[in-house]
Write an enzyme that holds these catalytic residues in place. Structure first.
Site, PDB file in Angstrom:
ATOM      1  N   ASP A  30     -13.111 -15.688  -1.056  1.00 65.96           N
ATOM      2  CA  ASP A  30     -11.974 -15.465  -0.154  1.00 65.96           C
ATOM      3  C   ASP A  30     -11.367 -16.815   0.206  1.00 65.96           C
ATOM      4  OD1 ASP A  30     -11.278 -12.766   1.771  1.00 65.96           O
ATOM      5  OD2 ASP A  30     -10.368 -14.679   2.339  1.00 65.96           O
ATOM      6  N   ARG A 162     -13.287   4.890   3.202  1.00 71.59           N
ATOM      7  CA  ARG A 162     -12.666   4.939   4.519  1.00 71.59           C
ATOM      8  C   ARG A 162     -13.323   3.896   5.392  1.00 71.59           C
ATOM      9  NH1 ARG A 162     -14.599  10.898   5.407  1.00 71.59           N
ATOM     10  NH2 ARG A 162     -16.201   9.966   4.108  1.00 71.59           N
ATOM     11  N   LYS A 212      -4.127   6.900  -6.885  1.00 80.54           N
ATOM     12  CA  LYS A 212      -4.602   6.358  -5.604  1.00 80.54           C
ATOM     13  C   LYS A 212      -3.537   6.546  -4.513  1.00 80.54           C
ATOM     14  CE  LYS A 212      -6.214   4.069  -2.258  1.00 80.54           C
ATOM     15  NZ  LYS A 212      -7.267   4.534  -1.402  1.00 80.54           N
ATOM     16  N   CYS A 269      -3.812   1.247   5.783  1.00 81.49           N
ATOM     17  CA  CYS A 269      -3.565   1.904   4.499  1.00 81.49           C
ATOM     18  C   CYS A 269      -2.483   2.971   4.519  1.00 81.49           C
ATOM     19  CB  CYS A 269      -4.883   2.434   3.971  1.00 81.49           C
ATOM     20  SG  CYS A 269      -5.987   1.060   3.625  1.00 81.49           S
TER      21      CYS A 269
HETATM   22  P1  NAD Z   1      -8.340  -7.240   4.014  1.00 79.72           P
HETATM   23  O1  NAD Z   1      -7.107  -7.761   4.600  1.00 79.72           O
HETATM   24  O2  NAD Z   1      -9.453  -6.809   4.895  1.00 79.72           O
HETATM   25  O3  NAD Z   1      -8.934  -8.305   2.984  1.00 79.72           O
HETATM   26  C1  NAD Z   1      -8.183  -8.970   2.019  1.00 79.72           C
HETATM   27  C2  NAD Z   1      -8.768 -10.369   1.867  1.00 79.72           C
HETATM   28  O4  NAD Z   1      -8.151 -11.029   0.755  1.00 79.72           O
HETATM   29  C3  NAD Z   1      -8.531 -11.278   3.076  1.00 79.72           C
HETATM   30  O5  NAD Z   1      -9.769 -11.689   3.610  1.00 79.72           O
HETATM   31  C4  NAD Z   1      -7.737 -12.450   2.511  1.00 79.72           C
HETATM   32  O6  NAD Z   1      -8.057 -13.682   3.103  1.00 79.72           O
HETATM   33  C5  NAD Z   1      -8.135 -12.417   1.044  1.00 79.72           C
HETATM   34  N1  NAD Z   1      -7.213 -13.107   0.136  1.00 79.72           N
HETATM   35  C6  NAD Z   1      -5.856 -13.119   0.152  1.00 79.72           C
HETATM   36  N2  NAD Z   1      -5.384 -13.856  -0.857  1.00 79.72           N
HETATM   37  C7  NAD Z   1      -6.455 -14.335  -1.540  1.00 79.72           C
HETATM   38  C8  NAD Z   1      -6.605 -15.156  -2.689  1.00 79.72           C
HETATM   39  N3  NAD Z   1      -5.555 -15.638  -3.348  1.00 79.72           N
HETATM   40  N4  NAD Z   1      -7.847 -15.459  -3.103  1.00 79.72           N
HETATM   41  C9  NAD Z   1      -8.937 -14.996  -2.451  1.00 79.72           C
HETATM   42  N5  NAD Z   1      -8.849 -14.194  -1.354  1.00 79.72           N
HETATM   43  C10 NAD Z   1      -7.625 -13.865  -0.906  1.00 79.72           C
HETATM   44  O7  NAD Z   1      -7.886  -6.029   3.069  1.00 79.72           O
HETATM   45  P2  NAD Z   1      -8.706  -4.722   2.709  1.00 79.72           P
HETATM   46  O8  NAD Z   1      -8.637  -3.754   3.831  1.00 79.72           O
HETATM   47  O9  NAD Z   1     -10.031  -5.098   2.136  1.00 79.72           O
HETATM   48  O10 NAD Z   1      -7.785  -4.127   1.543  1.00 79.72           O
HETATM   49  C11 NAD Z   1      -7.684  -4.748   0.285  1.00 79.72           C
HETATM   50  C12 NAD Z   1      -6.959  -3.818  -0.662  1.00 79.72           C
HETATM   51  O11 NAD Z   1      -7.702  -2.616  -0.841  1.00 79.72           O
HETATM   52  C13 NAD Z   1      -5.583  -3.359  -0.182  1.00 79.72           C
HETATM   53  O12 NAD Z   1      -4.742  -3.208  -1.287  1.00 79.72           O
HETATM   54  C14 NAD Z   1      -5.859  -2.024   0.458  1.00 79.72           C
HETATM   55  O13 NAD Z   1      -4.732  -1.172   0.460  1.00 79.72           O
HETATM   56  C15 NAD Z   1      -6.939  -1.478  -0.452  1.00 79.72           C
HETATM   57  N6  NAD Z   1      -7.828  -0.509   0.175  1.00 79.72           N
HETATM   58  C16 NAD Z   1      -8.258  -0.702   1.461  1.00 79.72           C
HETATM   59  C17 NAD Z   1      -9.123   0.224   2.052  1.00 79.72           C
HETATM   60  C18 NAD Z   1      -9.565   0.075   3.483  1.00 79.72           C
HETATM   61  O14 NAD Z   1     -10.055   1.050   4.034  1.00 79.72           O
HETATM   62  N7  NAD Z   1      -9.409  -1.055   4.110  1.00 79.72           N
HETATM   63  C19 NAD Z   1      -9.572   1.320   1.302  1.00 79.72           C
HETATM   64  C20 NAD Z   1      -9.136   1.456  -0.023  1.00 79.72           C
HETATM   65  C21 NAD Z   1      -8.265   0.534  -0.575  1.00 79.72           C
HETATM   66  C1  UGA Z   2      -7.832   6.194   4.282  1.00 82.21           C
HETATM   67  C2  UGA Z   2      -8.328   7.231   3.268  1.00 82.21           C
HETATM   68  O1  UGA Z   2      -9.010   8.279   3.952  1.00 82.21           O
HETATM   69  C3  UGA Z   2      -9.270   6.588   2.239  1.00 82.21           C
HETATM   70  O2  UGA Z   2      -9.654   7.548   1.262  1.00 82.21           O
HETATM   71  C4  UGA Z   2      -8.536   5.440   1.560  1.00 82.21           C
HETATM   72  O3  UGA Z   2      -9.385   4.769   0.657  1.00 82.21           O
HETATM   73  C5  UGA Z   2      -8.047   4.450   2.605  1.00 82.21           C
HETATM   74  O4  UGA Z   2      -7.201   5.129   3.581  1.00 82.21           O
HETATM   75  C6  UGA Z   2      -7.244   3.366   1.977  1.00 82.21           C
HETATM   76  O5  UGA Z   2      -6.592   3.579   0.979  1.00 82.21           O
HETATM   77  O6  UGA Z   2      -7.290   2.284   2.490  1.00 82.21           O
HETATM   78  P1  UGA Z   2      -8.851   5.003   6.427  1.00 82.21           P
HETATM   79  O7  UGA Z   2      -7.448   4.603   6.665  1.00 82.21           O
HETATM   80  O8  UGA Z   2      -9.896   3.975   6.458  1.00 82.21           O
HETATM   81  O9  UGA Z   2      -8.962   5.709   4.985  1.00 82.21           O
HETATM   82  O10 UGA Z   2      -9.274   6.111   7.485  1.00 82.21           O
HETATM   83  P2  UGA Z   2      -9.018   7.694   7.645  1.00 82.21           P
HETATM   84  O11 UGA Z   2     -10.268   8.316   8.071  1.00 82.21           O
HETATM   85  O12 UGA Z   2      -8.353   8.265   6.478  1.00 82.21           O
HETATM   86  O13 UGA Z   2      -8.010   7.729   8.894  1.00 82.21           O
HETATM   87  C7  UGA Z   2      -6.723   7.163   8.828  1.00 82.21           C
HETATM   88  C8  UGA Z   2      -5.932   7.536  10.067  1.00 82.21           C
HETATM   89  O14 UGA Z   2      -5.578   8.927  10.046  1.00 82.21           O
HETATM   90  C9  UGA Z   2      -6.666   7.308  11.384  1.00 82.21           C
HETATM   91  O15 UGA Z   2      -5.766   6.757  12.313  1.00 82.21           O
HETATM   92  C10 UGA Z   2      -7.081   8.706  11.808  1.00 82.21           C
HETATM   93  O16 UGA Z   2      -7.194   8.836  13.195  1.00 82.21           O
HETATM   94  C11 UGA Z   2      -5.925   9.530  11.286  1.00 82.21           C
HETATM   95  N1  UGA Z   2      -6.274  10.950  11.015  1.00 82.21           N
HETATM   96  C12 UGA Z   2      -7.183  11.273  10.063  1.00 82.21           C
HETATM   97  C13 UGA Z   2      -5.630  11.951  11.734  1.00 82.21           C
HETATM   98  O17 UGA Z   2      -4.782  11.676  12.609  1.00 82.21           O
HETATM   99  N2  UGA Z   2      -5.939  13.255  11.453  1.00 82.21           N
HETATM  100  C14 UGA Z   2      -6.832  13.603  10.495  1.00 82.21           C
HETATM  101  O18 UGA Z   2      -7.044  14.825  10.284  1.00 82.21           O
HETATM  102  C15 UGA Z   2      -7.477  12.580   9.797  1.00 82.21           C
END
Ligand code: NAD
Ligand code: UGA
Length: 462
Positions: A30, A162, A212, A269
């Site tokens: 990172d 999630r 996705k 997300c």
């Molecule tokens: P995050 O912001 O928590 O983490 C991203 C990290 O990438 C940061 O720590 C940042 O410093 C680092 N970064 C940025 N540029 C960089 C570089 N050039 N080299 C190395 N590190 C670098 O993000 P996240 O929540 O982990 O999400 C990452 C991706 O996954 C997003 O596209 C998001 O939509 C997707 N995603 C997130 C979730 C979730 O629940 N958070 C679930 C599924 C998919």
């Molecule tokens: C969501 C998806 O559920 C994951 O499958 C996906 O990987 C992720 O986004 C992503 O792409 O980053 P997340 O955002 O972590 O996950 O959490 P959720 O449990 O989905 O809740 C998202 C929001 O929706 C919360 O604010 C929750 O309170 C709200 N929610 C959820 C509702 O208002 N009603 C529901 O019935 C469910």
């Protein structure tokens, strides 16, 4: 296998830790130095249930390492996972505020680093959520900056975890999607996920990328649907909890459907992904008013809730407020796009003089987020808040209680004790409760003399 995750946030850190748990040699990289320093010292910079134990175990065994140096991460790995953020970015000169594209700057930077440091054939896996066709751009970028003739393959392996349940979700995923337009990487990817042979979906890269976003879009559509139904329930006397129960009993919908009405979806997300999907439709010249409506409903749901508070409480300047739940959902410290935080900010703007706040994991992230707002609205948000370490502290001697996130901790609160705590024992003092997420039993709350509002659950109020 030798694996690197580049970007060590909720996705990169959790998946990296899990790959190391499965016996692989993993480096999590990172650019954020303080994050990596903490990880090297044995601290975990984010809260996710079970993550610390997982990291401790694998760090000690030497299978999980951390670095700020992408060169080290690229050179180490046979499989490189891109896990950086893809936040929403306003479209310049757009007439439509809902058209926001995914900012792919960070993905692009990692692609250039890979091109620069690649030293042997590698599989480059995009795990970040990206618009369809991003894989082609990643491939082109690597080729453009590549100085040696080394083969590489770009794969899409989107993540569906999630927050708050990330470790559990990764250890027991509904599906593993592997998208690639070449055959070579499938064998290695299948091997990596060999514990879930039945759950693997192999497809081309475009379907994986779009699948996705489509899944997140669908979940967001159902939440907004539940929320407009809740508004209709408020008008008609139907109970949205019961309506959802009836819908979920249909096997084509199912008990886990996202039909829980509330103050809308937040997080890093759904808000950005629905906007990104809407933007892709627009860029392809296709109409998708459906997705725009989903965003409009979500945006106005907090306003709707605030109107209910105003109607019942009438004046805010003479009352103490308490807000339970600041993160965008339970069991996380993540306050990005949190609806609870929106409610809190609106209360401050409305002139609430004192607001007690509580969240098991998100007090510090809330303080930081409000600090970043500075004096944007002419006052310091943090000065209005009293950060409480326990639910009891937040609920004592207060007039108006707002529940903003779903949590079992809040469900355990006993109505009698709550009323006593809020009124400080003066039982003729009025107490208001506004639920943004269904938490309490309305009948019990009314029996205790609360003035009680729960989204989409109308009943005779006092
Ligand atoms: P995050 O912001 O928590 O983490 C991203 C990290 O990438 C940061 O720590 C940042 O410093 C680092 N970064 C940025 N540029 C960089 C570089 N050039 N080299 C190395 N590190 C670098 O993000 P996240 O929540 O982990 O999400 C990452 C991706 O996954 C997003 O596209 C998001 O939509 C997707 N995603 C997130 C979730 C979730 O629940 N958070 C679930 C599924 C998919
Ligand atoms: C969501 C998806 O559920 C994951 O499958 C996906 O990987 C992720 O986004 C992503 O792409 O980053 P997340 O955002 O972590 O996950 O959490 P959720 O449990 O989905 O809740 C998202 C929001 O929706 C919360 O604010 C929750 O309170 C709200 N929610 C959820 C509702 O208002 N009603 C529901 O019935 C469910």
């Amino acid at each position: 296998m030798k694996i690197s995750t580049i970007g060590s946030g909720y996705v990169g850190l959790v998946t990296g830790a899990i790959f190391s748990e499965w016996g692989h040699e993993v480096i999590c990289a990172d650019v954020n130095e303080s994050k990596i320093e903490k990880l090297k010292q044995g601290e975990v910079p984010i809260f996710e249930p079970g993550l610390k134990e997982l990291i401790d175990r694998n760090r000690t065994s030497g299978r999980l390492k951390f670095t700020t140096d992408n060169k080290e991460a690229v050179e180490h790995a046979d499989i490189i996972f891109i896990c950086v953020g893809t936040p929403a970015e306003e479209r310049i000169k757009s007439h439509d505020q809902y058209l926001k594209r995914a900012n792919l700057t960070y993905v692009g930077k990692v692609a250039r680093d890979i091109a620069m440091y690649i030293d042997r054939p590698k599989i480059v896996v995009d795990k970040s959520t990206v618009p369809v066709k991003t894989g082609e751009h990643v491939e082109k970028t690597i080729k453009r900056y590549l100085s040696k003739d080394i083969p590489f393959w770009v794969v899409s392996n989107p993540e569906f975890l999630r927050e708050g349940q990330a470790v559990k979700d990764c250890l027991d995923p509904d599906r593993i999607v592997i998208g690639c337009n070449q055959q070579e990487p499938f064998k290695t990817m299948r091997e990596l996920y060999s514990r879930f042979p039945e759950r693997i979906i192999e497809t081309n890269i475009w379907s994986a990328e779009l699948g996705k976003l489509a899944a997140n879009g669908f979940l967001a559509i159902s939440i907004s649907y539940a929320n407009i139904l809740a508004r209709l329930c408020d008008k008609t006397g139907a109970d949205v909890g019961q309506v959802a129960k009836i819908m979920k009993a249909d096997r084509r919908i199912g008990p886990k459907a996202f039909l829980n009405a509330g103050i809308g979806y937040g997080g890093s997300c759904f808000p950005k992904d629905v906007a990104a999907l809407y933007n892709i439709f627009s860029e392809e010249g296709l109409d998708s008013q459906l997705l725009k409506e989903v965003m409009i409903v979500n945006d106005t749901q907090v306003e709707y809730f605030i109107e209910k508070i105003k109607e019942e409480v009438w004046t805010v300047g003479d009352k103490t407020f308490s807000v339970l739940g600041l993160a965008f959902k339970d069991d996380t410290d993540d306050v990005r796009e949190s609806r609870g935080l929106e409610v809190l900010k609106e209360l401050c703007r409305m002139g609430a003089p004192k607001i007690k706040v509580y969240d098991k994991h998100a007090l510090e992230t809330t303080r930081e987020e409000l600090e970043r707002m500075g004096m944007k609205d002419g006052f310091d948000y943090n000065e209005k808040l009293l950060y409480c370490d326990t639910v009891n502290e937040a609920c004592s001697d207060t007039d108006v209680l707002i529940v903003a996130s779903e949590s079992n901790e809040f469900k355990e609160i006993k109505p009698y004790h709550l009323r006593k705590a809020m009124t400080n024992g003066e039982m003729n003092r009025p107490s208001w409760i506004f639920e943004g997420r269904h938490t309490f039993n309305p009948t019990e709350m009314l029996k205790e003399g609360f003035i009680f509002y729960s989204i989409g659950r109308p009943f005779e109020r006092k």
